[in-house]
Scaffold this motif. Structure first.
Motif, PDB file in Angstrom:
ATOM      1  N   LYS A   1      28.489 -10.440 -58.994  1.00 33.30           N
ATOM      2  CA  LYS A   1      28.796 -10.982 -57.577  1.00 33.30           C
ATOM      3  C   LYS A   1      27.625 -11.807 -56.968  1.00 33.30           C
ATOM      4  CE  LYS A   1      32.062  -7.345 -56.543  1.00 33.30           C
ATOM      5  NZ  LYS A   1      32.498  -6.070 -55.743  1.00 33.30           N
ATOM      6  N   ASP A   2      27.956 -12.857 -56.878  1.00 32.38           N
ATOM      7  CA  ASP A   2      26.784 -14.047 -56.161  1.00 32.38           C
ATOM      8  C   ASP A   2      27.311 -14.875 -55.246  1.00 32.38           C
ATOM      9  OD1 ASP A   2      23.999 -15.076 -57.148  1.00 32.38           O
ATOM     10  OD2 ASP A   2      25.148 -16.699 -56.651  1.00 32.38           O
ATOM     11  N   PHE A   3      26.715 -15.035 -54.051  1.00 33.09           N
ATOM     12  CA  PHE A   3      27.388 -15.784 -53.004  1.00 33.09           C
ATOM     13  C   PHE A   3      27.280 -17.491 -53.346  1.00 33.09           C
ATOM     14  CE2 PHE A   3      26.234 -12.149 -50.317  1.00 33.09           C
ATOM     15  CZ  PHE A   3      27.426 -12.006 -49.845  1.00 33.09           C
ATOM     16  N   ILE A   4      26.292 -17.834 -54.264  1.00 37.63           N
ATOM     17  CA  ILE A   4      26.330 -19.140 -54.667  1.00 37.63           C
ATOM     18  C   ILE A   4      27.494 -19.679 -55.417  1.00 37.63           C
ATOM     19  CG2 ILE A   4      24.977 -21.245 -55.279  1.00 37.63           C
ATOM     20  CD1 ILE A   4      22.346 -19.576 -54.768  1.00 37.63           C
ATOM     21  N   TYR A   5      27.416 -18.603 -56.395  1.00 37.25           N
ATOM     22  CA  TYR A   5      28.813 -18.899 -57.370  1.00 37.25           C
ATOM     23  C   TYR A   5      30.001 -19.079 -56.398  1.00 37.25           C
ATOM     24  CZ  TYR A   5      25.729 -17.290 -61.190  1.00 37.25           C
ATOM     25  OH  TYR A   5      24.874 -16.911 -62.081  1.00 37.25           O
ATOM     26  N   ASP A   6      30.041 -17.958 -55.602  1.00 37.39           N
ATOM     27  CA  ASP A   6      31.307 -17.585 -54.913  1.00 37.39           C
ATOM     28  C   ASP A   6      31.496 -18.985 -54.103  1.00 37.39           C
ATOM     29  OD1 ASP A   6      33.583 -15.731 -53.942  1.00 37.39           O
ATOM     30  OD2 ASP A   6      32.674 -16.001 -52.099  1.00 37.39           O
ATOM     31  N   PHE A   7      30.714 -19.468 -53.396  1.00 42.46           N
ATOM     32  CA  PHE A   7      30.567 -20.738 -52.600  1.00 42.46           C
ATOM     33  C   PHE A   7      30.877 -21.937 -53.646  1.00 42.46           C
ATOM     34  CE2 PHE A   7      28.403 -24.790 -51.225  1.00 42.46           C
ATOM     35  CZ  PHE A   7      28.949 -24.977 -50.116  1.00 42.46           C
ATOM     36  N   LEU A   8      30.598 -22.312 -54.637  1.00 47.11           N
ATOM     37  CA  LEU A   8      30.890 -23.111 -55.516  1.00 47.11           C
ATOM     38  C   LEU A   8      32.308 -23.000 -55.985  1.00 47.11           C
ATOM     39  CD1 LEU A   8      27.606 -23.699 -57.449  1.00 47.11           C
ATOM     40  CD2 LEU A   8      28.554 -25.201 -55.968  1.00 47.11           C
ATOM     41  N   LEU A   9      32.648 -21.711 -56.471  1.00 45.77           N
ATOM     42  CA  LEU A   9      33.849 -21.433 -57.220  1.00 45.77           C
ATOM     43  C   LEU A   9      34.975 -21.673 -56.007  1.00 45.77           C
ATOM     44  CD1 LEU A   9      33.224 -18.428 -59.084  1.00 45.77           C
ATOM     45  CD2 LEU A   9      34.158 -20.569 -59.930  1.00 45.77           C
ATOM     46  N   ARG A  10      34.846 -21.140 -54.682  1.00 42.36           N
ATOM     47  CA  ARG A  10      35.878 -21.472 -53.666  1.00 42.36           C
ATOM     48  C   ARG A  10      36.021 -22.881 -53.059  1.00 42.36           C
ATOM     49  NH1 ARG A  10      35.420 -19.070 -49.383  1.00 42.36           N
ATOM     50  NH2 ARG A  10      33.269 -18.431 -49.484  1.00 42.36           N
TER      51      ARG A  10
END
Length: 258
Positions: A144-153
């Motif tokens: 769970k990583d906020f940067i991954y989440d930002f890019l994925l979404r």
């Protein structure tokens, strides 16, 4: 040419050598010439070589929005899906009372690899299938990583946002992308621009130095492919930022903003 350290002849040789190396490894895998316990490791290293090809092609000045580059990206994703296994070698772990404790986070080198994959994938506008596969890979690893989440979404519109991260400071491995997370969470675009400009000028150098990338252009072997900060360009595009104040930064891949 986009790179300031090496010329076109260097990148021609570099890219050709990498392609030849990859083809040789593919033949070895097809002919079962790689020991079974090394197959996953070989495929992982192949993904990193393909990513270096993308870096080098951008450095050389290539048109990045073409079938060849997309094909290289797809090769990486396909290999990723094949070498993934539970608690694989890219996951951080430590020993406690002779027991292996796994953390739900990647090693620094693989963390940077994943950020580059997500950023480049978004900038090249690869299809959602590729992004979904990367998302599945991350979820299998329970990262769970906020940067991954930002890019994925940015691509997967139906993906639910995460509410917390499972990053932990471990053995001196501190999160080098705290500023990037601040930029992502900054609602004021002018403030985000100021922070991103400062990050490129003052922090990116230190990150790539810790990642053993800086000074690779002076190495006696041909290991240099470019120092590009693709996450910065992805953030600019997603958030709609004005990049005029740092557009000429030597690490900023401005030609991918379309």
């Amino acid at each position: 040419m986009r790179d300031k350290y090496k010329g076109k002849a260097y990148f021609n040789d570099y890219i050709n050598t990498l392609y030849n190396t990859q083809e040789a490894l593919i033949e070895k895998l097809k002919n079962h010439l790689v020991k079974s316990d090394r197959i996953a490791s070989v495929k992982m290293h192949m993904t990193k070589k393909y990513l270096r090809i993308i870096f080098a092609k951008y450095s050389r000045g290539d048109d990045m929005f073409n079938k060849e580059v997309y094909s290289v990206f797809e090769n990486i994703v396909n290999l990723m899906t094949k070498y993934w296994s539970e608690r694989h070698q890219n996951i951080l772990y430590y020993l406690e009372k002779n027991k292996v404790i796994y953390l739900k986070q990647y090693t620094l080198s693989y963390h940077v690899f994943m950020l580059n994959m997500l950023s480049i994938g978004y900038l090249l506008n690869v299809d959602d299938v590729q992004f979904q596969l990367i998302n599945d890979f991350i979820e299998k690893d329970e990262i769970k990583d906020f940067i991954y989440d930002f890019l994925l979404r940015s691509k997967l519109q139906d993906k639910e946002p995460i509410t917390d991260t499972n990053f932990k400071v471990f053995s001196g491995f501190k999160d080098p992308f705290v500023t990037i997370k601040q930029i992502i969470n900054t609602t004021n675009k002018d403030d985000a621009v100021v922070k991103l400009k400062s990050f490129l000028e003052n922090e990116w150098f230190k990150i790539i130095n810790k990642h053993n990338l800086y000074s690779s252009h002076t190495h006696k072997f041909d290991v240099y492919c470019g120092y590009w900060c693709f996450p910065a360009a992805a953030i600019v595009k997603i958030k709609g930022l004005d990049d005029s104040s740092f557009r000429d930064n030597p690490y900023y891949p401005k030609d991918l903003i379309q």
